[in-house]
Design an enzyme around this catalytic site. Structure first.
Site, PDB file in Angstrom:
ATOM      1  N   ASN A  39     -39.087 -13.108  14.828  1.00 37.18           N
ATOM      2  CA  ASN A  39     -38.231 -12.152  14.106  1.00 37.18           C
ATOM      3  C   ASN A  39     -38.613 -12.213  12.632  1.00 37.18           C
ATOM      4  O   ASN A  39     -38.315 -13.186  11.955  1.00 37.18           O
ATOM      5  CB  ASN A  39     -36.764 -12.548  14.315  1.00 37.18           C
ATOM      6  CG  ASN A  39     -35.796 -11.736  13.468  1.00 37.18           C
ATOM      7  OD1 ASN A  39     -36.173 -10.728  12.870  1.00 37.18           O
ATOM      8  ND2 ASN A  39     -34.537 -12.176  13.422  1.00 37.18           N
ATOM      9  N   TRP A  40     -39.270 -11.164  12.171  1.00 36.81           N
ATOM     10  CA  TRP A  40     -39.734 -11.174  10.778  1.00 36.81           C
ATOM     11  C   TRP A  40     -38.614 -10.847   9.794  1.00 36.81           C
ATOM     12  O   TRP A  40     -38.808 -10.952   8.574  1.00 36.81           O
ATOM     13  CB  TRP A  40     -40.883 -10.173  10.603  1.00 36.81           C
ATOM     14  CG  TRP A  40     -42.201 -10.656  11.151  1.00 36.81           C
ATOM     15  CD1 TRP A  40     -42.404 -11.757  11.948  1.00 36.81           C
ATOM     16  CD2 TRP A  40     -43.496 -10.070  10.942  1.00 36.81           C
ATOM     17  NE1 TRP A  40     -43.749 -11.881  12.252  1.00 36.81           N
ATOM     18  CE2 TRP A  40     -44.439 -10.862  11.640  1.00 36.81           C
ATOM     19  CE3 TRP A  40     -43.944  -8.957  10.240  1.00 36.81           C
ATOM     20  CZ2 TRP A  40     -45.814 -10.572  11.649  1.00 36.81           C
ATOM     21  CZ3 TRP A  40     -45.315  -8.656  10.252  1.00 36.81           C
ATOM     22  CH2 TRP A  40     -46.233  -9.468  10.946  1.00 36.81           C
ATOM     23  N   LYS A  41     -37.461 -10.384  10.305  1.00 37.84           N
ATOM     24  CA  LYS A  41     -36.341 -10.006   9.425  1.00 37.84           C
ATOM     25  C   LYS A  41     -36.823  -8.984   8.382  1.00 37.84           C
ATOM     26  O   LYS A  41     -37.665  -8.152   8.702  1.00 37.84           O
ATOM     27  CB  LYS A  41     -35.720 -11.253   8.791  1.00 37.84           C
ATOM     28  CG  LYS A  41     -35.397 -12.318   9.850  1.00 37.84           C
ATOM     29  CD  LYS A  41     -34.539 -13.433   9.365  1.00 37.84           C
ATOM     30  CE  LYS A  41     -34.254 -14.389  10.516  1.00 37.84           C
ATOM     31  NZ  LYS A  41     -33.316 -15.437  10.185  1.00 37.84           N
ATOM     32  N   HIS A 124     -27.659  -9.799  15.981  1.00 37.68           N
ATOM     33  CA  HIS A 124     -28.090 -10.988  15.233  1.00 37.68           C
ATOM     34  C   HIS A 124     -26.968 -11.387  14.263  1.00 37.68           C
ATOM     35  O   HIS A 124     -26.283 -10.522  13.714  1.00 37.68           O
ATOM     36  CB  HIS A 124     -29.385 -10.683  14.469  1.00 37.68           C
ATOM     37  CG  HIS A 124     -30.002 -11.905  13.874  1.00 37.68           C
ATOM     38  ND1 HIS A 124     -29.533 -12.465  12.708  1.00 37.68           N
ATOM     39  CD2 HIS A 124     -31.018 -12.692  14.289  1.00 37.68           C
ATOM     40  CE1 HIS A 124     -30.246 -13.548  12.442  1.00 37.68           C
ATOM     41  NE2 HIS A 124     -31.155 -13.709  13.382  1.00 37.68           N
ATOM     42  N   GLU A 126     -27.004 -12.250  11.303  1.00 35.51           N
ATOM     43  CA  GLU A 126     -27.106 -11.634   9.976  1.00 35.51           C
ATOM     44  C   GLU A 126     -26.545 -10.215   9.983  1.00 35.51           C
ATOM     45  O   GLU A 126     -26.001  -9.753   8.977  1.00 35.51           O
ATOM     46  CB  GLU A 126     -28.570 -11.668   9.497  1.00 35.51           C
ATOM     47  CG  GLU A 126     -28.953 -13.088   9.076  1.00 35.51           C
ATOM     48  CD  GLU A 126     -30.425 -13.432   9.221  1.00 35.51           C
ATOM     49  OE1 GLU A 126     -31.249 -12.522   9.390  1.00 35.51           O
ATOM     50  OE2 GLU A 126     -30.742 -14.640   9.190  1.00 35.51           O
ATOM     51  N   GLU A 194     -28.114 -18.516  19.040  1.00 39.81           N
ATOM     52  CA  GLU A 194     -28.522 -18.868  17.693  1.00 39.81           C
ATOM     53  C   GLU A 194     -27.313 -19.355  16.909  1.00 39.81           C
ATOM     54  O   GLU A 194     -26.568 -18.547  16.336  1.00 39.81           O
ATOM     55  CB  GLU A 194     -29.115 -17.648  16.981  1.00 39.81           C
ATOM     56  CG  GLU A 194     -30.324 -17.066  17.685  1.00 39.81           C
ATOM     57  CD  GLU A 194     -31.223 -16.322  16.711  1.00 39.81           C
ATOM     58  OE1 GLU A 194     -32.368 -16.772  16.532  1.00 39.81           O
ATOM     59  OE2 GLU A 194     -30.789 -15.334  16.110  1.00 39.81           O
ATOM     60  N   GLY A 200     -32.278 -20.567   9.599  1.00 41.72           N
ATOM     61  CA  GLY A 200     -32.864 -20.625   8.267  1.00 41.72           C
ATOM     62  C   GLY A 200     -32.480 -21.856   7.463  1.00 41.72           C
ATOM     63  O   GLY A 200     -32.706 -21.898   6.254  1.00 41.72           O
ATOM     64  N   SER A 239     -34.142 -22.457  13.296  1.00 40.54           N
ATOM     65  CA  SER A 239     -35.016 -23.518  12.785  1.00 40.54           C
ATOM     66  C   SER A 239     -35.979 -24.094  13.823  1.00 40.54           C
ATOM     67  O   SER A 239     -36.282 -25.284  13.801  1.00 40.54           O
ATOM     68  CB  SER A 239     -34.179 -24.631  12.140  1.00 40.54           C
ATOM     69  OG  SER A 239     -33.449 -24.109  11.023  1.00 40.54           O
ATOM     70  N   GLY A 260     -37.507 -17.246  13.450  1.00 45.23           N
ATOM     71  CA  GLY A 260     -37.449 -16.462  12.221  1.00 45.23           C
ATOM     72  C   GLY A 260     -38.475 -16.929  11.220  1.00 45.23           C
ATOM     73  O   GLY A 260     -39.642 -16.548  11.259  1.00 45.23           O
ATOM     74  N   GLY A 261     -38.050 -17.798  10.316  1.00 41.87           N
ATOM     75  CA  GLY A 261     -38.874 -18.242   9.194  1.00 41.87           C
ATOM     76  C   GLY A 261     -40.250 -18.725   9.595  1.00 41.87           C
ATOM     77  O   GLY A 261     -41.217 -18.481   8.865  1.00 41.87           O
TER      78      GLY A 261
HETATM   79  P1  PGA Z   1     -34.982 -19.221  11.702  1.00 42.92           P
HETATM   80  O1  PGA Z   1     -34.276 -17.861  12.182  1.00 42.92           O
HETATM   81  O2  PGA Z   1     -36.055 -19.525  12.728  1.00 42.92           O
HETATM   82  O3  PGA Z   1     -35.546 -18.883  10.352  1.00 42.92           O
HETATM   83  O4  PGA Z   1     -33.945 -20.284  11.664  1.00 42.92           O
HETATM   84  C1  PGA Z   1     -34.001 -17.602  13.522  1.00 42.92           C
HETATM   85  C2  PGA Z   1     -33.420 -16.218  13.654  1.00 42.92           C
HETATM   86  O5  PGA Z   1     -32.633 -15.802  12.781  1.00 42.92           O
HETATM   87  O6  PGA Z   1     -33.727 -15.511  14.634  1.00 42.92           O
END
Ligand code: PGA
Length: 263
Positions: A39-41, A124, A126, A194, A200, A239, A260-261
């Site tokens: 997930n590049w966000k 998600h 976010e 998640e 993150g 993470s 994500g990250g």
């Molecule tokens: P992260 O994000 O790997 O940066 O913790 C995961 C996500 O939000 O899908």
């Protein structure tokens, strides 16, 4: 750059450990699909598309685990074009519930499919936080995904306060109940657990925490959807990185990761 290298390595580590697990067990066709999803966000411009070429080059043709990248919507078409006729699939990060209409700035599931997406992340944390998306809204988006022929990756997860109060199972199963449409099927539905406090933060959930929640999710899915629920893929996210991918994928009822990250 360095961030992109870390992303690629995390995805590779994820897929390698998933492949190993798949080849060890004789998986029946109805078993959940193994998937490493990035997930590049709100990150990435056309200059970053070259990472997809690297990912595609590194994908083993016989790999047991699927690979999915969810770039920002602006890159979907180009990403889908690059990955055409390769095993890499492209997903979106959100959709509107309606197919068309007066919704300035929004994008429908049908449009995402037209741009080349096969999957869409819905709910998600976010989006739940930044845009106030409720379980009802997430369920409508998951229905829209199915209507358009996309696989919905439905996200759930408790906050730090909820975990400290010991309410994680109750919170996650209630989000799951509210966010999944009736009649959800395994080929069109993926669940991503998640925990909000792990996203993150560099602080992934422990294998024991993940086993507890994924077990509760699997049993709720099987109760509500029968065999379809037993065959839905359950991803862990929060993470995940090269250093912890293998131990997380070894957990029962973990079929992959949403990264994500590090993706
Ligand atoms: P992260 O994000 O790997 O940066 O913790 C995961 C996500 O939000 O899908």
């Amino acid at each position: 750059g360095g961030a992109m290298d870390t992303r690629r390595r995390a995805c590779e580590a994820a897929r390698t450990s998933l492949d190993r697990r798949k080849s060890m067990s004789n998986v029946a066709p109805s078993s959940p699909e193994k998937l490493a999803a990035g997930n590049w966000k709100m990150n990435g411009t056309s200059a970053d598309l070259s990472i997809l070429e690297t990912i595609i080059r590194d994908l083993a043709p016989e790999a047991g685990a699927g690979a999915l990248i969810c770039p920002p919507a602006t890159l979907l078409s180009a990403a889908a074009h690059l990955s055409k006729a390769t095993p890499l699939r492209i997903g979106a990060q959100n959709c509107h519930e309606a197919a068309t209409g007066a919704h300035t700035g929004d994008i429908s599931a049908e449009m995402l499919r037209d741009a080349g997406a096969t999957h869409v992340i819905v709910g998600h944390s976010e989006r739940r936080t930044d845009h106030g998306e409720t379980d009802d809204a997430v369920r409508a988006k998951a229905e829209a995904a199915q209507r358009a022929g996309l696989t919905a990756i439905v996200c759930v997860g408790e906050t730090e306060d909820e975990r400290e109060a010991g309410r994680q199972i109750e919170v996650v199963t209630s989000q799951l109940a509210g966010s999944l449409p009736d009649g959800a099927t395994a080929d069109r539905t993926i669940i991503a657990y998640e925990p909000v406090w792990a996203i993150g933060t560099g602080k992934a959930a422990t294998p024991a925490d993940i086993a507890e929640i994924h077990g509760a999710i699997r049993s709720a899915l099987s109760t509500r959807f029968g065999a379809q629920g037993s065959a839905m893929s359950l991803l862990y996210g929060g993470s995940v990185k090269p250093a912890n991918a293998a131990e997380i994928f070894a957990v029962e009822n973990v079929d992959g990761a949403l990264i994500g990250g590090a993706s």
